[in-house]
Enzyme design. Structure first.
Site, mmCIF file in Angstrom:
data_model
loop_
_atom_site.group_PDB
_atom_site.id
_atom_site.type_symbol
_atom_site.label_atom_id
_atom_site.label_comp_id
_atom_site.label_asym_id
_atom_site.label_seq_id
_atom_site.Cartn_x
_atom_site.Cartn_y
_atom_site.Cartn_z
ATOM 1 N N TRP A 1 8.581 -3.730 -3.420
ATOM 2 C CA TRP A 1 7.726 -2.676 -2.859
ATOM 3 C C TRP A 1 8.553 -1.722 -1.993
ATOM 4 O O TRP A 1 8.295 -0.529 -1.928
ATOM 5 C CB TRP A 1 6.624 -3.356 -2.026
ATOM 6 C CG TRP A 1 5.553 -2.511 -1.423
ATOM 7 C CD1 TRP A 1 5.197 -2.492 -0.095
ATOM 8 C CD2 TRP A 1 4.637 -1.620 -2.084
ATOM 9 N NE1 TRP A 1 4.141 -1.642 0.096
ATOM 10 C CE2 TRP A 1 3.772 -1.093 -1.110
ATOM 11 C CE3 TRP A 1 4.475 -1.215 -3.411
ATOM 12 C CZ2 TRP A 1 2.759 -0.177 -1.406
ATOM 13 C CZ3 TRP A 1 3.464 -0.296 -3.712
ATOM 14 C CH2 TRP A 1 2.629 0.212 -2.716
ATOM 15 N N HIS B 1 9.969 -10.142 1.825
ATOM 16 C CA HIS B 1 9.824 -9.169 2.898
ATOM 17 C C HIS B 1 9.604 -9.925 4.217
ATOM 18 O O HIS B 1 8.545 -10.521 4.422
ATOM 19 C CB HIS B 1 8.587 -8.323 2.549
ATOM 20 C CG HIS B 1 8.307 -7.213 3.498
ATOM 21 N ND1 HIS B 1 9.053 -6.059 3.535
ATOM 22 C CD2 HIS B 1 7.343 -7.064 4.443
ATOM 23 C CE1 HIS B 1 8.553 -5.244 4.441
ATOM 24 N NE2 HIS B 1 7.521 -5.833 5.013
ATOM 25 N N SER C 1 10.222 -3.392 8.670
ATOM 26 C CA SER C 1 9.145 -2.817 7.868
ATOM 27 C C SER C 1 8.677 -1.479 8.449
ATOM 28 O O SER C 1 9.510 -0.614 8.661
ATOM 29 C CB SER C 1 8.021 -3.846 7.782
ATOM 30 O OG SER C 1 7.285 -3.626 6.627
ATOM 31 N N LYS D 1 11.143 1.652 9.795
ATOM 32 C CA LYS D 1 11.098 3.113 9.638
ATOM 33 C C LYS D 1 11.215 3.705 11.057
ATOM 34 O O LYS D 1 11.918 4.682 11.302
ATOM 35 C CB LYS D 1 9.770 3.562 9.012
ATOM 36 C CG LYS D 1 9.333 2.788 7.754
ATOM 37 C CD LYS D 1 8.027 3.326 7.172
ATOM 38 C CE LYS D 1 7.194 2.328 6.361
ATOM 39 N NZ LYS D 1 7.742 1.747 5.196
HETATM 40 C C1 GCU Z 1 2.927 -2.077 3.897
HETATM 41 C C2 GCU Z 1 3.437 -0.666 3.698
HETATM 42 C C3 GCU Z 1 4.927 -0.555 3.986
HETATM 43 C C4 GCU Z 1 5.268 -1.165 5.334
HETATM 44 C C5 GCU Z 1 4.697 -2.558 5.437
HETATM 45 C C6 GCU Z 1 4.818 -3.204 6.824
HETATM 46 O O1 GCU Z 1 3.453 -2.905 2.902
HETATM 47 O O2 GCU Z 1 3.112 -0.269 2.404
HETATM 48 O O3 GCU Z 1 5.336 0.789 3.967
HETATM 49 O O4 GCU Z 1 6.646 -1.145 5.550
HETATM 50 O O5 GCU Z 1 3.306 -2.531 5.160
HETATM 51 O O6 GCU Z 1 5.028 -2.531 7.806
HETATM 52 O O7 GCU Z 1 4.630 -4.411 6.893
#
Ligand code: GCU
Length: 400
Positions: free
Chosen positions: A331, A381, A240, A244
């Site tokens: 998402w 997710h 998540s 990144k």
């Molecule tokens: C939120 C956010 C995402 C991210 C995620 C996480 O959903 O919008 O960009 O990847 O949190 O890190 O759990």
């Protein structure tokens, strides 16, 4: 009638569970053209000598931000050791890395778990965790850190420690907030405040993702000196927002032997120009501290970005990179994550390696690829045993 009512109720509760503003209709994806990875006729040498660095600099200036010159060196101290961890199957070693070499500065608390059976230095996964080292496994031996109120082992499902150890690999982790707390604090706390005063910042100064990446590199510095680990076989892993982070870590620090980016979505593997699910505008509104200020200008102006995320994936070449999506994680735009993997492929080919080698998005639970790998797991997710099975296979085939 009852069926219709049930259907409406289920649909509305599903829609309410989606983040506001989420659009997941393929028909709403705008027409776009991706920026080219390199001009026609580019040679491998030209990519390696110039173009790679130029691409990296664009991401640095316009998205993640530049790390300031940090003169103070990190220093590491061995902490607790448990030689008979996991019923004697593993060795636990804790290490405190003082990130700017001083007692008062931020400290990265590394948890290192290696198999007892190892005959020599072993490949490891290095990944930051969201809630503290004690949450990745239920053992009472692990020192509580990070979010101390969170129960031991709360996130054990995401880490699969036994599986990793049984396969002969090590796992190294640390709480991401050790480097910089994940909040929009004006860059006063954590490593930002420790090395630079916040009034010196400009549009391309580093955000929190760049800070977490910098911390990962300090973890790697230590691992290069730590005998049980093969420093040339450290694969950076993240889920998540930390997926990144793992991509940016692989891009900026070529010592990482491989990169795993799990469900990274917008700002990670997902193409920004698709504006599907979370968009550049939305991410900058919700998490303005993750990126540099220049990136904030691209909300609803994705087409003006001087790059797209396939170029971030291409910065891993020729090293192995794994992009993983989850089917119900709209998402994060699974298709956009796949397309990034696919469109990074030409750089691997330029360097004489097989990249993704896959035109169509594969069906659910069907891993594809060579040096660029991709799957879309069924479910939400998350990081599951299924994901780790694929990462372990990549380790066996491409790193060991
Ligand atoms: C939120 C956010 C995402 C991210 C995620 C996480 O959903 O919008 O960009 O990847 O949190 O890190 O759990």
């Amino acid at each position: 009638m009852r069926f219709l009512l049930l259907f409406i109720l289920t649909l509305s509760s599903y829609l309410m569970a989606l983040p506001p503003g989420l659009h997941t209709a393929e028909s709403k994806v705008p027409d776009f053209e991706l920026p080219v990875l390199f001009p026609e006729g580019t040679s491998a040498a030209e990519w390696n000598d110039d173009l790679r660095a130029e691409t990296l600099t664009l991401f640095e200036k316009e998205m993640f931000g530049r790390v300031p010159a940090i003169s103070r060196k990190a220093s590491a101290k061995l902490g607790k050791k448990v030689p008979d961890f996991l019923n004697r199957k593993a060795v636990l070693q804790e290490v405190v890395v003082s990130l700017v070499g001083t007692e008062e500065g931020p400290k990265l608390n590394l948890l290192i778990i290696t198999p007892s059976s190892a005959k020599g230095p072993i490949p490891v996964f290095l990944g930051l965790n969201f809630k503290g080292n004690h949450t990745i496994h239920a053992s009472k031996e692990i020192t509580v850190g990070g979010k101390s109120q969170v129960a031991r082992g709360e996130r054990a499902g995401r880490w699969q420690v036994e599986k990793i150890i049984e396969r002969g690999y090590g796992l190294v982790t640390a709480f991401y907030g050790d480097i910089d707390l994940d909040k929009n604090d004006g860059f006063k706390d954590g490593i930002h405040g420790a090395v630079e005063s916040s009034d010196k910042r400009d549009g391309s100064s580093w955000g929190s993702i760049a800070a977490w990446v910098w911390g990962l590199s300090r973890g790697l510095d230590f691992l290069e000196t730590y005998e049980p680990v093969d420093g040339s076989k450290v694969v950076v892993f993240g889920h998540s927002r930390l997926g990144k982070t793992s991509l940016w870590a692989g891009a900026t620090d070529e010592r990482f032997a491989g990169v795993i980016s799990n469900n990274s979505g917008c700002g990670g593997a997902a193409l920004s120009r698709r504006a599907f699910g979370e968009t550049v505008g939305r991410i900058n509104e919700s998490f303005p501290h993750w990126f540099c200020k220049n990136f904030h200008a691209y909300g609803k102006r994705e087409k003006e970005l001087p790059f797209d995320q396939h170029q971030l994936v291409a910065l891993m070449a020729p090293r192995p990179v794994y992009i993983a999506s989850a089917q119900d994680d709209q998402w994060a735009d699974p298709k956009g994550e796949f397309l990034s993997a696919k469109h990074a492929d030409p750089v691997y080919r330029l360097l004489g390696k097989d990249g993704l080698d896959q035109e169509e998005m594969p069906k659910v639970d069907q891993p594809v690829g060579k040096k660029i790998r991709y799957h879309m797991r069924s479910g939400k997710h998350d990081v599951k045993a299924y994901d780790w099975d694929q990462y372990l296979r990549m380790m066996d085939e491409l790193i060991r």
